[in-house]
Design a protein around this motif. Sequence first.
Motif, mmCIF file in Angstrom:
data_model
loop_
_atom_site.group_PDB
_atom_site.id
_atom_site.type_symbol
_atom_site.label_atom_id
_atom_site.label_comp_id
_atom_site.label_asym_id
_atom_site.label_seq_id
_atom_site.Cartn_x
_atom_site.Cartn_y
_atom_site.Cartn_z
ATOM 1 N N GLY A 108 1.005 -1.224 0.149
ATOM 2 C CA GLY A 108 -0.258 0.491 -0.201
ATOM 3 C C GLY A 108 0.349 1.377 0.195
ATOM 4 N N VAL A 109 2.233 1.447 -0.285
ATOM 5 C CA VAL A 109 2.732 1.931 -0.400
ATOM 6 C C VAL A 109 3.183 2.982 -1.668
ATOM 7 C CG1 VAL A 109 5.191 3.083 -0.014
ATOM 8 C CG2 VAL A 109 4.900 1.216 1.582
ATOM 9 N N SER A 110 2.541 4.345 -1.819
ATOM 10 C CA SER A 110 2.408 4.700 -3.655
ATOM 11 C C SER A 110 3.613 5.710 -3.638
ATOM 12 C CB SER A 110 1.321 6.145 -2.998
ATOM 13 O OG SER A 110 1.595 7.208 -2.938
ATOM 14 N N VAL A 111 3.981 5.117 -4.365
ATOM 15 C CA VAL A 111 5.702 5.181 -5.020
ATOM 16 C C VAL A 111 5.303 5.072 -7.050
ATOM 17 C CG1 VAL A 111 6.635 3.638 -4.924
ATOM 18 C CG2 VAL A 111 8.080 5.113 -5.121
ATOM 19 N N THR A 112 6.014 6.147 -7.373
ATOM 20 C CA THR A 112 5.873 6.013 -8.955
ATOM 21 C C THR A 112 7.671 4.969 -9.375
ATOM 22 O OG1 THR A 112 7.072 7.907 -9.855
ATOM 23 C CG2 THR A 112 4.860 7.601 -9.377
ATOM 24 N N LEU A 113 6.742 4.381 -10.531
ATOM 25 C CA LEU A 113 7.991 3.389 -11.436
ATOM 26 C C LEU A 113 9.762 4.005 -11.485
ATOM 27 C CD1 LEU A 113 8.773 0.758 -11.416
ATOM 28 C CD2 LEU A 113 7.875 0.998 -14.235
ATOM 29 N N ALA A 114 9.338 4.935 -12.272
ATOM 30 C CA ALA A 114 10.295 6.394 -12.107
ATOM 31 C C ALA A 114 10.738 7.276 -11.039
ATOM 32 C CB ALA A 114 9.832 7.711 -12.246
ATOM 33 N N GLU A 115 9.828 7.423 -9.625
ATOM 34 C CA GLU A 115 10.552 7.525 -8.582
ATOM 35 C C GLU A 115 12.458 6.524 -7.412
ATOM 36 O OE1 GLU A 115 7.897 10.447 -6.729
ATOM 37 O OE2 GLU A 115 6.861 8.413 -6.407
ATOM 38 N N LEU A 116 11.379 5.057 -7.729
ATOM 39 C CA LEU A 116 12.229 4.340 -7.011
ATOM 40 C C LEU A 116 13.163 3.897 -8.091
ATOM 41 C CD1 LEU A 116 10.912 2.823 -5.184
ATOM 42 C CD2 LEU A 116 10.147 0.557 -6.946
ATOM 43 N N GLU A 117 12.914 4.228 -9.445
ATOM 44 C CA GLU A 117 14.416 3.550 -10.337
ATOM 45 C C GLU A 117 15.379 4.215 -9.615
ATOM 46 O OE1 GLU A 117 13.450 2.563 -14.348
ATOM 47 O OE2 GLU A 117 15.615 3.618 -15.227
ATOM 48 N N GLU A 118 15.003 5.631 -9.782
ATOM 49 C CA GLU A 118 16.080 7.150 -9.549
ATOM 50 C C GLU A 118 16.668 6.491 -7.668
ATOM 51 O OE1 GLU A 118 17.645 9.352 -11.286
ATOM 52 O OE2 GLU A 118 18.876 9.599 -9.835
ATOM 53 N N GLN A 119 16.267 6.062 -7.049
ATOM 54 C CA GLN A 119 16.138 5.714 -5.954
ATOM 55 C C GLN A 119 16.970 4.682 -5.930
ATOM 56 O OE1 GLN A 119 12.423 5.004 -3.231
ATOM 57 N NE2 GLN A 119 11.717 7.181 -3.514
ATOM 58 N N ILE A 120 16.849 3.975 -6.323
ATOM 59 C CA ILE A 120 17.559 2.490 -6.931
ATOM 60 C C ILE A 120 19.000 2.678 -7.206
ATOM 61 C CG2 ILE A 120 17.986 0.008 -7.695
ATOM 62 C CD1 ILE A 120 14.561 -0.249 -6.646
ATOM 63 N N ARG A 121 18.448 3.465 -8.415
ATOM 64 C CA ARG A 121 20.320 3.966 -8.466
ATOM 65 C C ARG A 121 21.115 4.397 -8.431
ATOM 66 N NH1 ARG A 121 20.156 3.595 -14.713
ATOM 67 N NH2 ARG A 121 18.486 3.536 -15.464
ATOM 68 N N HIS A 122 20.501 5.360 -7.575
ATOM 69 C CA HIS A 122 21.041 6.425 -6.134
ATOM 70 C C HIS A 122 22.434 5.480 -5.127
ATOM 71 C CE1 HIS A 122 22.740 9.729 -4.421
ATOM 72 N NE2 HIS A 122 21.555 9.762 -3.301
ATOM 73 N N ARG A 123 21.089 4.874 -4.840
ATOM 74 C CA ARG A 123 21.743 4.279 -3.999
ATOM 75 C C ARG A 123 22.676 2.710 -4.704
ATOM 76 N NH1 ARG A 123 18.778 -0.490 -0.204
ATOM 77 N NH2 ARG A 123 17.135 -0.144 -1.542
ATOM 78 N N ASP A 124 22.197 2.381 -5.407
ATOM 79 C CA ASP A 124 23.270 1.380 -5.900
ATOM 80 C C ASP A 124 25.080 2.259 -6.509
ATOM 81 O OD1 ASP A 124 21.636 -1.080 -5.975
ATOM 82 O OD2 ASP A 124 21.693 -0.367 -7.931
ATOM 83 N N PHE A 125 24.680 3.615 -6.394
ATOM 84 C CA PHE A 125 25.736 4.295 -7.197
ATOM 85 C C PHE A 125 26.469 4.416 -5.391
ATOM 86 C CE2 PHE A 125 28.520 8.315 -6.592
ATOM 87 C CZ PHE A 125 29.230 7.807 -7.602
ATOM 88 N N LEU A 126 25.763 4.258 -4.362
ATOM 89 C CA LEU A 126 26.769 5.175 -3.570
ATOM 90 C C LEU A 126 27.003 3.250 -2.556
ATOM 91 C CD1 LEU A 126 23.917 7.603 -0.873
ATOM 92 C CD2 LEU A 126 25.923 8.108 -2.079
ATOM 93 N N ASP A 127 26.394 2.942 -2.882
ATOM 94 C CA ASP A 127 26.982 1.062 -2.196
ATOM 95 C C ASP A 127 27.855 0.684 -2.948
ATOM 96 O OD1 ASP A 127 25.058 1.192 -0.831
ATOM 97 O OD2 ASP A 127 23.748 0.382 -1.678
ATOM 98 N N SER A 128 28.460 1.327 -4.242
ATOM 99 C CA SER A 128 29.418 0.514 -5.129
ATOM 100 C C SER A 128 31.108 1.188 -5.233
ATOM 101 C CB SER A 128 28.661 0.770 -6.983
ATOM 102 O OG SER A 128 27.971 -0.126 -6.944
ATOM 103 N N ASN A 129 30.254 3.201 -5.109
ATOM 104 C CA ASN A 129 31.518 3.664 -4.666
ATOM 105 C C ASN A 129 31.473 4.189 -3.481
ATOM 106 O OD1 ASN A 129 31.904 4.204 -7.851
ATOM 107 N ND2 ASN A 129 30.127 4.073 -7.693
ATOM 108 N N ARG A 130 31.667 3.458 -2.256
ATOM 109 C CA ARG A 130 32.096 3.957 -1.475
ATOM 110 C C ARG A 130 33.427 2.919 -0.947
ATOM 111 N NH1 ARG A 130 27.630 -0.142 1.554
ATOM 112 N NH2 ARG A 130 28.553 -2.061 1.502
ATOM 113 N N GLN A 131 34.397 4.346 -0.073
ATOM 114 C CA GLN A 131 35.591 4.115 -0.044
ATOM 115 C C GLN A 131 35.640 2.277 1.317
ATOM 116 O OE1 GLN A 131 38.437 5.851 0.316
ATOM 117 N NE2 GLN A 131 37.132 6.769 -1.333
#
Length: 234
Positions: free
Chosen positions: A169-192
């Motif tokens: 029941g969480v309202s979020v658009t597919l585009a918003e979610l894709e952006e969040q996941i991309r951002h998280r992937d970037f942080l998780d893959s590029n941290r020290q």
Amino acid sequence: MKQGISIAIDGPAGSGKSTIAKLIAVKFGYLYIDTGAMYRAITLKALQQGVSPQDEKSLAELAMGTKIVLRDEKQDKELKLRVFLDEVEVTHQIRSLEVTNNASAVAAVAAVRTNLVKMQRQMAAAGGVVMDGRDIGTVVLPHAELKLFLTASIGERSRRRFLELEAKGVSVTLAELEEQIRHRDFLDSNRQVDPLCQATDAIFLDTTSLTIDQVVEKIIELSLEKGAALDVCN
Ligand code: CDP
């Protein structure tokens, strides 16, 4: 004596790690350890106490004085994970959007990782575990008998997360979610410290066009080859 093999599953958000890991754990009667839930629990505590995800010193202190308990509960052959933070159940709270959006920053703090990695190794010490996360095959359990790196296209991962959230029941658009996941992937893959990375001896599995059953079957086959024994009751 070890009570089974250790299975390490790493991969980015939405690659199906936790769904698959739980099913595998049930098949072998193994302990399931969701390390992401532990980073989420620390993040929740930081948010509750008004500690900024950028405040490394306070986060380090906070992680030192925190007790996290993961409890696997089997209901009709399905494994449900319950999470306790300093004795209080936070199973649902740790999945909130606010926690999700801040977890990568908290997980980038070296002292937080040192603390949680230590706990994770203790939890896995007896063997017979399926552990999922970002650094399991590379850092937490470098000697795991079976290492897997699960991924899927960003479109498919976003779609899976969208369906999961929609069902809650969480309202979020597919585009918003894709952006969040991309951002998280970037942080998780590029941290020290301990970034998301495939261990050199991990088996790569692209699950984009595979069903859950197909992935589970493949992993069962690989686990049996490595010496795991099926739980006769499941
Ligand atoms: O389930 P989902 O893929 O959304 O994420 P999760 O496994 O619950 O992990 C939440 C966050 O914790 C990740 O985005 C990482 O920043 C962090 N994490 C980590 O750094 N190392 C791990 N072993 C597991 C999670």
